[in-house]
Design a protein around this motif. Structure first.
Motif, PDB file in Angstrom:
ATOM      1  N   TYR A 108       0.832  -1.212   0.000  1.00  0.00           N
ATOM      2  CA  TYR A 108       0.000   0.000   0.000  1.00  0.00           C
ATOM      3  C   TYR A 108       0.867   1.262   0.000  1.00  0.00           C
ATOM      4  O   TYR A 108       0.539   2.257  -0.654  1.00  0.00           O
ATOM      5  CB  TYR A 108      -0.917  -0.020   1.221  1.00  0.00           C
ATOM      6  N   MET A 109       1.998   1.214   0.721  1.00  0.00           N
ATOM      7  CA  MET A 109       2.877   2.383   0.792  1.00  0.00           C
ATOM      8  C   MET A 109       3.439   2.765  -0.578  1.00  0.00           C
ATOM      9  O   MET A 109       3.779   3.928  -0.813  1.00  0.00           O
ATOM     10  CB  MET A 109       4.038   2.099   1.757  1.00  0.00           C
ATOM     11  N   LEU A 110       3.526   1.789  -1.488  1.00  0.00           N
ATOM     12  CA  LEU A 110       4.010   2.107  -2.832  1.00  0.00           C
ATOM     13  C   LEU A 110       3.112   3.134  -3.522  1.00  0.00           C
ATOM     14  O   LEU A 110       3.585   3.972  -4.299  1.00  0.00           O
ATOM     15  CB  LEU A 110       4.071   0.831  -3.681  1.00  0.00           C
ATOM     16  N   TRP A 111       1.805   3.084  -3.249  1.00  0.00           N
ATOM     17  CA  TRP A 111       0.873   4.020  -3.875  1.00  0.00           C
ATOM     18  C   TRP A 111       1.025   5.432  -3.313  1.00  0.00           C
ATOM     19  O   TRP A 111       0.675   6.408  -3.992  1.00  0.00           O
ATOM     20  CB  TRP A 111      -0.563   3.537  -3.713  1.00  0.00           C
ATOM     21  N   ILE A 112       1.547   5.551  -2.112  1.00  0.00           N
ATOM     22  CA  ILE A 112       1.807   6.896  -1.550  1.00  0.00           C
ATOM     23  C   ILE A 112       2.877   7.604  -2.377  1.00  0.00           C
ATOM     24  O   ILE A 112       2.842   8.827  -2.559  1.00  0.00           O
ATOM     25  CB  ILE A 112       2.237   6.793  -0.071  1.00  0.00           C
ATOM     26  N   ILE A 113       3.831   6.823  -2.911  1.00  0.00           N
ATOM     27  CA  ILE A 113       4.863   7.415  -3.787  1.00  0.00           C
ATOM     28  C   ILE A 113       4.205   8.011  -5.026  1.00  0.00           C
ATOM     29  O   ILE A 113       4.594   9.088  -5.498  1.00  0.00           O
ATOM     30  CB  ILE A 113       5.904   6.348  -4.189  1.00  0.00           C
ATOM     31  N   LEU A 114       3.189   7.306  -5.551  1.00  0.00           N
ATOM     32  CA  LEU A 114       2.467   7.823  -6.718  1.00  0.00           C
ATOM     33  C   LEU A 114       1.795   9.157  -6.392  1.00  0.00           C
ATOM     34  O   LEU A 114       1.843  10.101  -7.202  1.00  0.00           O
ATOM     35  CB  LEU A 114       1.421   6.807  -7.169  1.00  0.00           C
ATOM     36  N   ILE A 115       1.178   9.256  -5.226  1.00  0.00           N
ATOM     37  CA  ILE A 115       0.527  10.511  -4.826  1.00  0.00           C
ATOM     38  C   ILE A 115       1.548  11.639  -4.731  1.00  0.00           C
ATOM     39  O   ILE A 115       1.315  12.759  -5.203  1.00  0.00           O
ATOM     40  CB  ILE A 115      -0.218  10.324  -3.488  1.00  0.00           C
ATOM     41  N   VAL A 116       2.698  11.330  -4.142  1.00  0.00           N
ATOM     42  CA  VAL A 116       3.762  12.347  -4.022  1.00  0.00           C
ATOM     43  C   VAL A 116       4.219  12.792  -5.405  1.00  0.00           C
ATOM     44  O   VAL A 116       4.417  13.983  -5.665  1.00  0.00           O
ATOM     45  CB  VAL A 116       4.945  11.795  -3.200  1.00  0.00           C
ATOM     46  N   ARG A 117       4.355  11.834  -6.344  1.00  0.00           N
ATOM     47  CA  ARG A 117       4.783  12.169  -7.706  1.00  0.00           C
ATOM     48  C   ARG A 117       3.789  13.114  -8.378  1.00  0.00           C
ATOM     49  O   ARG A 117       4.178  14.063  -9.071  1.00  0.00           O
ATOM     50  CB  ARG A 117       4.912  10.877  -8.517  1.00  0.00           C
ATOM     51  N   LEU A 118       2.505  12.863  -8.168  1.00  0.00           N
ATOM     52  CA  LEU A 118       1.473  13.700  -8.779  1.00  0.00           C
ATOM     53  C   LEU A 118       1.417  15.086  -8.156  1.00  0.00           C
ATOM     54  O   LEU A 118       0.943  16.033  -8.793  1.00  0.00           O
ATOM     55  CB  LEU A 118       0.111  13.019  -8.645  1.00  0.00           C
ATOM     56  N   LEU A 119       1.900  15.211  -6.922  1.00  0.00           N
ATOM     57  CA  LEU A 119       1.841  16.499  -6.222  1.00  0.00           C
ATOM     58  C   LEU A 119       3.083  17.354  -6.447  1.00  0.00           C
ATOM     59  O   LEU A 119       3.031  18.566  -6.261  1.00  0.00           O
ATOM     60  CB  LEU A 119       1.657  16.272  -4.718  1.00  0.00           C
ATOM     61  N   LEU A 120       4.188  16.722  -6.837  1.00  0.00           N
ATOM     62  CA  LEU A 120       5.450  17.452  -6.921  1.00  0.00           C
ATOM     63  C   LEU A 120       5.415  18.522  -8.014  1.00  0.00           C
ATOM     64  O   LEU A 120       5.264  18.190  -9.191  1.00  0.00           O
ATOM     65  CB  LEU A 120       6.604  16.491  -7.212  1.00  0.00           C
ATOM     66  N   PRO A 121       5.567  19.794  -7.659  1.00  0.00           N
ATOM     67  CA  PRO A 121       5.623  20.838  -8.691  1.00  0.00           C
ATOM     68  C   PRO A 121       6.977  20.871  -9.406  1.00  0.00           C
ATOM     69  O   PRO A 121       7.086  21.350 -10.526  1.00  0.00           O
ATOM     70  CB  PRO A 121       5.399  22.127  -7.891  1.00  0.00           C
ATOM     71  N   TRP A 122       7.988  20.341  -8.728  1.00  0.00           N
ATOM     72  CA  TRP A 122       9.342  20.339  -9.287  1.00  0.00           C
ATOM     73  C   TRP A 122      10.161  19.294  -8.556  1.00  0.00           C
ATOM     74  O   TRP A 122       9.922  18.989  -7.392  1.00  0.00           O
ATOM     75  CB  TRP A 122      10.000  21.705  -9.116  1.00  0.00           C
ATOM     76  N   SER A 123      11.119  18.707  -9.245  1.00  0.00           N
ATOM     77  CA  SER A 123      12.061  17.797  -8.597  1.00  0.00           C
ATOM     78  C   SER A 123      13.380  17.872  -9.344  1.00  0.00           C
ATOM     79  O   SER A 123      13.414  18.186 -10.546  1.00  0.00           O
ATOM     80  CB  SER A 123      11.523  16.364  -8.575  1.00  0.00           C
ATOM     81  N   PRO A 124      14.498  17.578  -8.660  1.00  0.00           N
ATOM     82  CA  PRO A 124      15.809  17.656  -9.312  1.00  0.00           C
ATOM     83  C   PRO A 124      15.983  16.564 -10.364  1.00  0.00           C
ATOM     84  O   PRO A 124      15.275  15.561 -10.373  1.00  0.00           O
ATOM     85  CB  PRO A 124      16.790  17.471  -8.139  1.00  0.00           C
TER      86      PRO A 124
END
Length: 660
Positions: A49-65
């Motif tokens: 289930y925690m793997l899907w939290i990574i997906l949510i974070v990816r969708l929320l990130l306005p920018w990443s290095p």
């Protein structure tokens, strides 16, 4: 206006980011599903289930290095919405030029040193013809805009439907009475305390909702139907309460709302809808695993039977974001049976392999793609191409003009004229093919050689900064005149292509200017917008002027919006070059310049007004100019057609309405 800024700037930028993020999230969904298949026997439900939290974070990130270890780099993923939505352009070569130098936007120029109204009108007519031709070849709405508006309509529609449905659900649940049965309330409170949940959780009847469920996340409510109160024994109720309270303890409803909100924005992506369904399945299994940690080992099978019975008879297919309820799914049912059968309490604790997998997936998916070797090679080729382009321009300048000193000696070219010619060669090289540019340079050289025969020196002071010679065509022989006319005909298509490719619509111009392009809230009585376009003075860097024509029958007036220009580029002074008849004053705190024909002029009624708007916030200072005529009627020679009603007072009203 703020709405214009939102529609023309912020919204497209957000849409570009959304498309790019949605594509990367789709790749991440594939990675998560692969990890779940490969490590299904190693990862416990909690970590799956925690793997899907990574997906949510990816969708929320306005920018990443950027990182070369990013999964998007490994897959040669090319970020950027431009790869999906290509804007139409009349020349592939020009597209490359725009990418290489975004500062090229210009078309409006005058090759003579001395400005006059007739010259200005001639330039305006040429620009209108260019813009008309461009409009004929370009679609009214690009595919990009259509896609943007379809997305916006879909997102708004889905958001409204979601709010209405969940609002009705909230009102329905509020109407349901609280459960007052002492036995059931006692079981519920014992479960709540054993799970160390401090907040008070309301327990209500579920009404028509068949499955036990949790509603809301700010003030969560547990719902239980009357049927379950009658048919379930004390232990079974305890299992149900542990399951539902686990949802509250784990903040599952809040996660559901967050993911569903992201789905509303990404409604067009079926991969993310499938991911949401998978996440809800894994959420139920993770919730089961957490609930089982509060139940004795010998009771696990009984817990499983209770949950499975509810799944088979009382669950629902619908997954509302505000509910954490049992979902009827055969695949989920089989997985739950196996998980409950094999469950061990220590499996819910921290897992070394779980932490490693989460960190690994996050590391390769939350970082953007770094330029790979292919991109670096392409960039190197682009640099080489840029150098070749620079060499071609330098060779062309050397062929046609030579050094600035030579140009001044041979043709009396001032520093300003020399720059105009070299700038045009720069833009022509970007727009034309290699063969066309070579042909253009040769024709240009031949024309200059003929013009040199008819150059006449001006009687000017020594410190004069303008052209010291001018071209008098009548001094050419008939044969040379015919040759020059023929060369000019051959040059014109090339020059028209350069001008055409560098003409912009108002929407395109908004992306290049540092102020908000506006429309007047007030127009003179009987007048309506006829046409609007944008072009620029002839420079390598953009100096864009946005032009709007308003007409009433044969009458009209023109509005210009631009950065603040010096005298020779100022639209007001360009159209009205007189030194007399200039009035300067303040209007509602803004500087105003009003120009009328000089007193000795009896033939002209042309008037103009300029309003200076100071810098504010992200907007730079800019100017708005209005002139009481239009210059694109198509006559061979411009003739004034002035409406006396468009007077000084009317001009002030129009300009002030553009400040609102």
């Amino acid at each position: 206006m703020k709405i214009d800024m939102l529609v023309n700037s912020y919204l497209p930028n957000f849409f570009d980011w959304l498309i790019e993020t949605s594509l990367m999230a789709s790749v991440l969904v594939g990675v998560i599903l692969c990890v779940k298949v490969l490590l299904r026997s190693k990862l416990t439900p909690r970590w799956q289930y925690m793997l899907w939290i990574i997906l949510i974070v990816r969708l929320l990130l306005p920018w990443s290095p950027d990182s070369s270890y990013s999964i998007y780099s490994l897959m040669s993923y090319s970020s950027g919405v431009s790869d999906i939505f290509q804007k139409d352009d009349s020349s592939a070569t020009l597209q490359e030029a725009v990418q290489e130098n975004k500062n090229i936007d210009a078309t409006t120029f005058n090759t003579k040193e001395d400005s006059s109204v007739s010259n200005a009108v001639h330039t305006e007519k040429e620009n209108e013809e260019i813009y008309t031709k461009k409009k004929e070849t370009d679609a009214t709405f690009s595919f990009y805009k259509i896609a943007l508006y379809i997305w916006l309509l879909g997102a708004i529609t889905l958001a409204i439907i979601t709010c209405i449905m969940n609002g009705r659900l909230l009102l329905y649940i509020k109407k349901q009475p609280s459960i007052t049965d002492a036995k059931i309330v006692g079981i519920f409170e014992n479960c709540r305390k054993s799970m160390a949940i401090k907040q008070q959780i309301p327990l209500r009847l579920a009404g028509e909702i068949s499955s036990p469920t949790v509603f809301g996340f700010f003030r969560s409510t547990v719902l239980l139907s009357t049927k379950h109160m009658k048919v379930l024994d004390e232990k079974q109720l305890q299992y149900i309460f542990y399951h539902e309270l686990s949802h509250i303890r784990r903040r599952d409803v809040a996660v559901n709302w967050l993911m569903y909100s992201l789905l509303i924005l990404n409604w067009f992506n079926p991969i993310l809808w499938y991911a949401y369904s998978c996440m809800r399945e894994d959420q139920e299994l993770a919730c089961d695993a957490y609930a089982l940690t509060f139940i004795d080992s010998e009771e696990q099978i009984a817990y499983g039977h209770t949950i499975i019975t509810l799944l088979e008879h009382y669950s629902s297919y619908y997954q509302a974001p505000s509910l954490a309820n049992l979902s009827r799914n055969k695949r989920t049912l089989k997985r739950r049976i196996l998980m409950i059968k094999k469950f061990q309490k220590k499996s819910y604790r921290l897992s070394a392999i779980g932490v490693i997998v989460i960190v690994a997936v996050a590391s390769v998916s939350l970082l953007n793609a770094r330029e790979n070797e292919v991109d670096a090679s392409s960039k190197g080729q682009a640099i080489e191409k840029t150098q070749q382009s620079k060499d071609k321009i330098e060779n062309a300048v050397e062929t046609i003009l030579g050094t600035p000193e030579n140009a001044r000696k041979e043709w009396g070219a001032s520093e300003k004229s020399y720059k105009k010619t070299t700038d045009f060669l720069y833009l022509a090289e970007k727009c034309l093919t290699k063969e066309e540019f070579a042909q253009y340079v040769q024709l240009f050289k031949e024309a200059r050689i003929l013009q040199k025969k008819a150059m006449v020196k001006k009687e000017v002071p020594e410190d004069y900064e303008g052209d010291s010679k001018w071209f008098k065509r009548e001094r050419l022989s008939q044969d040379d005149n015919e040759k020059l006319t023929d060369i000019e005909k051959k040059l014109k298509p090339f020059e028209d292509r350069v001008a055409k490719s560098l003409t912009y619509t108002v929407e395109e111009a908004q992306k290049h200017v540092k102020f908000q392009i506006k429309k007047p809230a007030y127009t003179a009585e009987g007048y309506a917008l006829k046409t609007e376009w944008a072009d620029s003075y002839f420079e390598r860097t953009p100096e864009i002027v946005i032009k709007s024509e308003y007409t009433k029958g044969k009458y009209g007036y023109t509005i210009y919006q631009s950065q603040i220009f010096e005298k020779n580029k100022d639209p007001l002074r360009y159209m009205l070059p007189w030194e007399d008849g200039i009035e300067k004053y303040e209007l509602e705190g803004n500087q105003v310049v009003f120009i009328t024909p000089p007193s000795h002029s009896t033939s002209s009624k042309l008037k103009g007004m300029k309003l200076i708007i100071p810098a504010k916030g992200k907007n730079s200072a800019y100017q708005i100019v209005i002139v009481n005529d239009i210059f694109t009627r198509g006559e061979a020679e411009y003739k004034e057609t002035i409406d006396d009603d468009v007077n000084k007072a009317e001009m002030e009203k129009i300009l002030l309405s553009m400040l609102k």
